[in-house]
Design an enzyme around this catalytic site. Sequence first.
Site, PDB file in Angstrom:
ATOM      1  N   GLU A  35      32.869 -11.488  54.672  1.00  0.00           N
ATOM      2  CA  GLU A  35      32.854 -12.701  55.513  1.00  0.00           C
ATOM      3  C   GLU A  35      31.795 -13.699  55.065  1.00  0.00           C
ATOM      4  O   GLU A  35      30.989 -14.180  55.888  1.00  0.00           O
ATOM      5  CB  GLU A  35      32.670 -12.314  56.988  1.00  0.00           C
ATOM      6  CG  GLU A  35      33.846 -11.535  57.537  1.00  0.00           C
ATOM      7  CD  GLU A  35      33.820 -11.323  59.048  1.00  0.00           C
ATOM      8  OE1 GLU A  35      32.790 -11.595  59.685  1.00  0.00           O
ATOM      9  OE2 GLU A  35      34.856 -10.872  59.599  1.00  0.00           O
ATOM     10  N   GLU A  75      40.112  -6.311  58.096  1.00  0.00           N
ATOM     11  CA  GLU A  75      39.592  -6.179  59.464  1.00  0.00           C
ATOM     12  C   GLU A  75      40.609  -6.793  60.408  1.00  0.00           C
ATOM     13  O   GLU A  75      40.902  -7.993  60.309  1.00  0.00           O
ATOM     14  CB  GLU A  75      38.244  -6.886  59.640  1.00  0.00           C
ATOM     15  CG  GLU A  75      37.091  -6.168  58.992  1.00  0.00           C
ATOM     16  CD  GLU A  75      35.732  -6.770  59.361  1.00  0.00           C
ATOM     17  OE1 GLU A  75      35.556  -7.239  60.496  1.00  0.00           O
ATOM     18  OE2 GLU A  75      34.855  -6.765  58.472  1.00  0.00           O
TER      19      GLU A  75
HETATM   20  O1  AHR Z   1      34.000  -5.163  62.665  1.00  0.00           O
HETATM   21  C1  AHR Z   1      32.922  -5.779  63.296  1.00  0.00           C
HETATM   22  C2  AHR Z   1      32.429  -6.996  62.528  1.00  0.00           C
HETATM   23  O2  AHR Z   1      33.401  -7.999  62.546  1.00  0.00           O
HETATM   24  C3  AHR Z   1      32.165  -6.802  61.058  1.00  0.00           C
HETATM   25  O3  AHR Z   1      30.903  -6.308  60.808  1.00  0.00           O
HETATM   26  C4  AHR Z   1      32.299  -8.189  60.513  1.00  0.00           C
HETATM   27  O4  AHR Z   1      32.755  -8.206  59.195  1.00  0.00           O
HETATM   28  C5  AHR Z   1      33.248  -8.878  61.466  1.00  0.00           C
HETATM   29  O5  AHR Z   1      32.747 -10.087  61.914  1.00  0.00           O
END
Ligand code: AHR
Length: 505
Positions: free
Chosen positions: A175, A294
């Site tokens: 990210e 994610e």
């Molecule tokens: O999964 C939780 C968080 O969400 C992770 O650390 C991050 O990559 C995202 O913002």
Amino acid sequence: MAFHKVKMVVDREYRIGQVDERIYGSFIEHLGRAVYDGIYCPEHASADENGFREDVKELIRELNVPIIRYPGGNFVSNFYWEDSVGPLQERPRRLELAWRSMEENKVGLNEFTKWTRSAGSDVMMAVNLGTRGIADACNLLEYCNHPGSSKYSDLRISHGYKEPHKIKTWCLGNEMDGPWQIGHKTMEEYGRLAEETARAMKLIDPDIELVSCGSSSLTMPTFPDWEAMTLWHTYDYVDYISMHQYYGNRDGDSQDFLACSDDMDQFIRTVIATCDFVKARKRGKKDIKISFDEWNVWYHSNTADDDITKNHPWQVAPPMLEDIYNFEDALLVGLMLITLLKHADRVKMACLAQLVNVIAPIMTEAGGGRAWRQTIFYPFMHASKYGRGTALLPVISTPKFDTSSHEDVTAIEAVSVYNEALDEVTIFAVNRDLKNDAEMTVDVRSFEGYRILEHVVLESDDLLAVNGPFGEKVAPKQASQSSLDGGVMTSILHKASWNVIRLGK
Ligand code: AHR
């Protein structure tokens, strides 16, 4: 109450593409109680000789997770991997900046890799491109994958790991478009850094696959310029671009919440279009694939987490991101899985974020108690178990409606997967209409001689029903609401339900 009439064609020749089993991946970050008091708890009755819980591993095996992303997440952007290897007594305690916790490094990359393989899974490793860069990414790769007779591979051997870990999949940071990220970069900065890191890493191990960071969500202000600009730099060296997306029913509008998978679908379409634009501009040959590394529902725990990071920092394994999922969350997770399957030709990896205790399908009671299954455990388990093979195009005619912020929302979302090896086809379907049941007729003539093996349903009168360590209010049950005659199957899909209909010989 109206009764929807829905039609679907499931034909073995209408192919989207081969489902890469890695779309059923997950994620473990050094965050909250995911590692400590989650997968690792030496005091627990089921702990193995390395301190990892067997009961948790058993639940992970039920989910059949082929790949697990590690060690973050936001955590990775200030991760010093050297702190996590070597003799335990020499490992430092470090301030963990992403979540403002204390990292004790009792579990590090060697222990995690060994544990992951014992859980029947593989590691997707992320490198720190926040506070570190090319040299450290190369050193880590040399430590993990080089056979020996070099500084870092010999260091690994001296730590008791003679064989290289052979980690194939590597994320180039996490990210990096997000202002919250430690070492956040502009798209130009990240594009150049990722390009040079990727080029160097492939010199060390040409067999690895690399994931370039995409946008942190559909709503990021730099989306989709970020993808276009960063891929312009990384295109020649990377194989995947990442996507991340979380949803939450913050205003209590459940019907609109269940339409969020349409946004996810649009997000995927736009990323594919952007990848193809860069390919065309580069006069390139390869398609960049998607690693949706994610995705989940995440909002229940936000206020409690803010309080911990702001007012109670530097705790070891504090209870963070412990969303307790309800039934409607499970429906959205099912819809998100259907969306991933509908893009099986381009989405080749995906990680349900996360796996244990942190926005997770598997929870453990604090202090080493029971392990239990959240509501979202079930749609994920069904898709992972039965969604392997060839994804087939969903040809569906269904009623549509508008919600407070979505238009033309289909009542029924469905996709099917043909498992050639087992000679089975499975239809995954959600009736996301909260008021009306549906009768779905499915033309399955191309699967001649098949019969219904089972129709499994996840449903509840209470959208807010949750599971817990003492019982499961939301659990799948066998249904008898499907019949098959003359190549036409008829199924009743109750309002607000997740359905898994399996056909075989
Ligand atoms: O999964 C939780 C968080 O969400 C992770 O650390 C991050 O990559 C995202 O913002």
